[in-house]
Design a protein around this motif. Structure first.
Motif, PDB file in Angstrom:
ATOM      1  N   LEU A  94       0.863  -1.402  -0.107  1.00 38.70           N
ATOM      2  CA  LEU A  94       0.240   0.124  -0.334  1.00 38.70           C
ATOM      3  C   LEU A  94       0.729   1.177  -0.241  1.00 38.70           C
ATOM      4  CD1 LEU A  94      -2.600  -0.987   2.686  1.00 38.70           C
ATOM      5  CD2 LEU A  94      -2.906  -1.402   0.253  1.00 38.70           C
ATOM      6  N   LEU A  95       1.828   1.619   0.923  1.00 35.46           N
ATOM      7  CA  LEU A  95       2.974   1.862   1.099  1.00 35.46           C
ATOM      8  C   LEU A  95       3.541   2.434  -0.560  1.00 35.46           C
ATOM      9  CD1 LEU A  95       4.314   1.671   4.178  1.00 35.46           C
ATOM     10  CD2 LEU A  95       2.760   3.666   3.851  1.00 35.46           C
ATOM     11  N   LYS A  96       3.483   1.070  -1.019  1.00 37.23           N
ATOM     12  CA  LYS A  96       4.766   1.380  -2.339  1.00 37.23           C
ATOM     13  C   LYS A  96       3.905   1.929  -3.468  1.00 37.23           C
ATOM     14  CE  LYS A  96       7.318  -1.561  -5.959  1.00 37.23           C
ATOM     15  NZ  LYS A  96       7.878  -2.774  -5.928  1.00 37.23           N
ATOM     16  N   TYR A  97       2.530   1.825  -3.393  1.00 38.70           N
ATOM     17  CA  TYR A  97       1.439   1.920  -4.122  1.00 38.70           C
ATOM     18  C   TYR A  97       1.842   3.841  -3.982  1.00 38.70           C
ATOM     19  CZ  TYR A  97      -3.205   3.652  -6.156  1.00 38.70           C
ATOM     20  OH  TYR A  97      -3.565   4.351  -7.016  1.00 38.70           O
ATOM     21  N   LEU A  98       1.111   4.571  -2.787  1.00 43.10           N
ATOM     22  CA  LEU A  98       1.213   6.110  -2.488  1.00 43.10           C
ATOM     23  C   LEU A  98       2.761   6.457  -2.753  1.00 43.10           C
ATOM     24  CD1 LEU A  98       0.184   5.988   1.058  1.00 43.10           C
ATOM     25  CD2 LEU A  98      -1.484   5.843  -1.157  1.00 43.10           C
ATOM     26  N   GLU A  99       3.506   5.658  -2.766  1.00 45.32           N
ATOM     27  CA  GLU A  99       4.544   5.888  -3.691  1.00 45.32           C
ATOM     28  C   GLU A  99       4.709   6.774  -4.821  1.00 45.32           C
ATOM     29  OE1 GLU A  99       8.942   5.968  -1.562  1.00 45.32           O
ATOM     30  OE2 GLU A  99       8.023   4.197  -1.696  1.00 45.32           O
ATOM     31  N   LYS A 100       4.589   5.332  -5.773  1.00 43.65           N
ATOM     32  CA  LYS A 100       4.577   5.601  -6.696  1.00 43.65           C
ATOM     33  C   LYS A 100       3.825   6.587  -7.253  1.00 43.65           C
ATOM     34  CE  LYS A 100       5.360   0.232  -8.589  1.00 43.65           C
ATOM     35  NZ  LYS A 100       5.061  -0.680  -8.907  1.00 43.65           N
ATOM     36  N   GLN A 101       2.332   6.744  -7.009  1.00 40.91           N
ATOM     37  CA  GLN A 101       1.878   7.750  -6.922  1.00 40.91           C
ATOM     38  C   GLN A 101       1.553   9.756  -7.337  1.00 40.91           C
ATOM     39  OE1 GLN A 101      -1.207   7.218  -8.709  1.00 40.91           O
ATOM     40  NE2 GLN A 101      -0.681   5.353  -8.854  1.00 40.91           N
ATOM     41  N   ASN A 102       3.571   9.702  -6.230  1.00 41.73           N
ATOM     42  CA  ASN A 102       3.838  10.739  -5.471  1.00 41.73           C
ATOM     43  C   ASN A 102       2.789  10.956  -4.660  1.00 41.73           C
ATOM     44  OD1 ASN A 102       5.877  10.773  -7.201  1.00 41.73           O
ATOM     45  ND2 ASN A 102       5.462  11.710  -9.041  1.00 41.73           N
ATOM     46  N   ILE A 103       2.561  10.415  -3.731  1.00 41.71           N
ATOM     47  CA  ILE A 103       1.344  10.896  -2.697  1.00 41.71           C
ATOM     48  C   ILE A 103       2.232  10.671  -1.527  1.00 41.71           C
ATOM     49  CG2 ILE A 103      -0.380  10.432  -0.990  1.00 41.71           C
ATOM     50  CD1 ILE A 103      -1.648   8.960  -3.598  1.00 41.71           C
ATOM     51  N   ILE A 104       3.335  10.279  -1.407  1.00 40.00           N
ATOM     52  CA  ILE A 104       4.437  10.289  -0.463  1.00 40.00           C
ATOM     53  C   ILE A 104       6.165  10.046  -0.824  1.00 40.00           C
ATOM     54  CG2 ILE A 104       2.845   9.162   0.953  1.00 40.00           C
ATOM     55  CD1 ILE A 104       3.807   6.747   1.846  1.00 40.00           C
ATOM     56  N   LYS A 105       6.425  10.386  -0.031  1.00 40.15           N
ATOM     57  CA  LYS A 105       7.981   9.252   0.001  1.00 40.15           C
ATOM     58  C   LYS A 105       8.678   8.577   1.682  1.00 40.15           C
ATOM     59  CE  LYS A 105      12.824  10.866  -0.858  1.00 40.15           C
ATOM     60  NZ  LYS A 105      13.510  12.455  -1.257  1.00 40.15           N
ATOM     61  N   ARG A 106       8.871   7.103   1.207  1.00 40.18           N
ATOM     62  CA  ARG A 106       9.094   7.271   2.505  1.00 40.18           C
ATOM     63  C   ARG A 106      11.270   7.632   3.090  1.00 40.18           C
ATOM     64  NH1 ARG A 106       7.448   1.080   1.563  1.00 40.18           N
ATOM     65  NH2 ARG A 106       7.634   1.707  -0.564  1.00 40.18           N
ATOM     66  N   GLU A 107      10.796   7.799   4.439  1.00 40.84           N
ATOM     67  CA  GLU A 107      12.482   7.856   4.881  1.00 40.84           C
ATOM     68  C   GLU A 107      12.163   6.590   6.169  1.00 40.84           C
ATOM     69  OE1 GLU A 107      13.598  11.314   5.176  1.00 40.84           O
ATOM     70  OE2 GLU A 107      13.577  11.889   3.048  1.00 40.84           O
ATOM     71  N   LYS A 108      13.522   6.107   6.384  1.00 42.21           N
ATOM     72  CA  LYS A 108      14.071   5.870   7.237  1.00 42.21           C
ATOM     73  C   LYS A 108      13.399   6.532   9.240  1.00 42.21           C
ATOM     74  CE  LYS A 108      18.464   3.377   6.054  1.00 42.21           C
ATOM     75  NZ  LYS A 108      19.454   3.235   6.254  1.00 42.21           N
ATOM     76  N   ASP A 109      13.315   7.198   8.933  1.00 39.05           N
ATOM     77  CA  ASP A 109      12.525   8.217  10.112  1.00 39.05           C
ATOM     78  C   ASP A 109      10.907   8.551   9.765  1.00 39.05           C
ATOM     79  OD1 ASP A 109      13.752   9.693   8.817  1.00 39.05           O
ATOM     80  OD2 ASP A 109      14.443  11.657  10.283  1.00 39.05           O
ATOM     81  N   GLY A 110      10.733   7.883   8.411  1.00 36.86           N
ATOM     82  CA  GLY A 110       9.360   9.156   8.696  1.00 36.86           C
ATOM     83  C   GLY A 110       8.400   8.684   7.366  1.00 36.86           C
ATOM     84  N   ILE A 111       7.540   8.969   7.248  1.00 36.28           N
ATOM     85  CA  ILE A 111       6.657   9.438   5.581  1.00 36.28           C
ATOM     86  C   ILE A 111       6.401  10.832   5.370  1.00 36.28           C
ATOM     87  CG2 ILE A 111       5.342   9.165   4.764  1.00 36.28           C
ATOM     88  CD1 ILE A 111       4.675   6.944   6.651  1.00 36.28           C
ATOM     89  N   ILE A 112       6.987  11.769   4.270  1.00 35.47           N
ATOM     90  CA  ILE A 112       6.779  12.447   3.670  1.00 35.47           C
ATOM     91  C   ILE A 112       6.076  12.555   2.797  1.00 35.47           C
ATOM     92  CG2 ILE A 112       7.919  14.509   2.098  1.00 35.47           C
ATOM     93  CD1 ILE A 112      10.787  13.458   2.964  1.00 35.47           C
ATOM     94  N   LEU A 113       5.359  13.277   3.435  1.00 35.33           N
ATOM     95  CA  LEU A 113       3.486  13.228   2.677  1.00 35.33           C
ATOM     96  C   LEU A 113       3.982  14.200   1.890  1.00 35.33           C
ATOM     97  CD1 LEU A 113       1.008  13.836   5.602  1.00 35.33           C
ATOM     98  CD2 LEU A 113       2.010  11.197   4.668  1.00 35.33           C
ATOM     99  N   LEU A 114       3.411  14.400   0.497  1.00 36.11           N
ATOM    100  CA  LEU A 114       3.356  14.883  -0.843  1.00 36.11           C
ATOM    101  C   LEU A 114       2.713  15.636  -1.117  1.00 36.11           C
ATOM    102  CD1 LEU A 114       6.786  12.976  -2.917  1.00 36.11           C
ATOM    103  CD2 LEU A 114       6.824  14.614  -0.848  1.00 36.11           C
ATOM    104  N   ASN A 115       1.475  14.863  -1.303  1.00 37.54           N
ATOM    105  CA  ASN A 115      -0.224  15.284  -1.312  1.00 37.54           C
ATOM    106  C   ASN A 115      -1.014  15.499  -0.700  1.00 37.54           C
ATOM    107  OD1 ASN A 115      -2.106  16.118  -3.173  1.00 37.54           O
ATOM    108  ND2 ASN A 115      -2.508  14.843  -5.022  1.00 37.54           N
ATOM    109  N   LEU A 116      -1.264  16.928   0.298  1.00 37.53           N
ATOM    110  CA  LEU A 116      -2.047  16.522   1.251  1.00 37.53           C
ATOM    111  C   LEU A 116      -3.862  16.764   0.760  1.00 37.53           C
ATOM    112  CD1 LEU A 116       0.301  18.986   4.014  1.00 37.53           C
ATOM    113  CD2 LEU A 116      -0.312  16.907   3.752  1.00 37.53           C
TER     114      LEU A 116
END
Length: 254
Positions: A224-246
């Protein structure tokens, strides 16, 4: 970009804006938020100490408050903060049973039933709590009818919420449950007046715990997270999640 570490916040407000989807609304309502003016005012009065409630204590994140299967010798009132309820089997495998937030009592059901604590309770944010011994708690509910009535309402709310959650997981797709969960965290950040088009949240839960909360396997959560990442909605990092499209999390029809 704003970086928000939820473990350092006083509490997490798990309450989003109203959604159009009825099932999604149920999901939001089933969070264990509780506001009772009587209980809040009770703990603001000096006489609550006369019943045996101790002073406010501050607990840092990841502090164990109660342990599963230990004798129920105290009840805690959460003034601020969030805790998680964990259950483990004899082999040490853990399951997160839920979250509890401010204005909630923990340990009360076990004390009332005279049974060991059914869960381990651990803080996931800084928490301020007051504690009362089992004997003093039982005296309080036997002498203060109004307090007992409001305690019964809270325990009834817990049963009510639990029943709704069982139904909810059958009608909301996993992707939407994840979306709503992340939206809840965004709502707490908005309420603190620090809102940007892009932000990073450091969630106070592990990957496995997040999966358990939305009732999926860790592997499916990764998909699910990978799907959101492919859609440029989030970006995952080791210490958290960057929300790109609020806006994605604000809209209920995407």
């Amino acid at each position: 970009m704003t970086i928000i570490n939820l473990s350092d916040k006083t509490h997490i407000v798990l309450k989003g804006k109203e959604l159009d989807n009825n099932c999604a609304s149920l999901f939001l309502e089933s969070n264990y938020n509780w506001l009772d003016d009587f209980i809040v005012s009770f703990f603001e009065k000096p006489e609550c100490s006369l019943y045996g409630w101790g002073p406010i204590q501050t607990y840092p994140p990841y502090t164990v408050i109660l342990r599963q299967d230990m004798p129920s010798n105290a009840v805690y009132y959460i003034k601020t903060g969030t805790v998680k309820l964990m259950w483990s089997d004899k082999d040490g495998r853990e399951l997160i049973a839920g979250l509890r937030h401010k204005n909630w009592f923990i340990g009360a059901p076990s004390v009332l039933l005279n049974k060991p604590y059914s869960f381990t309770v651990k803080t996931i944010t800084e928490c301020k709590m007051r504690c009362i011994s089992t004997n003093n708690f039982l005296k309080l509910i036997s002498t203060n009818f109004e307090f007992t009535l409001h305690l019964m309402k809270m325990l009834s709310q817990e049963i009510y919420n639990h029943g709704r959650k069982i139904v909810i997981f059958g009608c909301i797709p996993a992707r939407d449950r994840l979306k709503i969960l992340l939206r809840n965290f965004i709502s707490s950040i908005e309420n603190h007046g620090d809102f940007r088009n892009k932000m990073k949240i450091c969630l106070p839960l592990t990957h496995r715990e997040l999966a358990q909360i939305i009732a999926v396997t860790p592997e499916h959560l990764s998909r699910l997270l990978k799907y959101l990442e492919k859609q440029n909605i989030i970006k995952r990092e080791k210490d958290g999640i960057i929300l790109l499209n609020l806006l994605y999390f604000q809209n209920s029809d995407q």
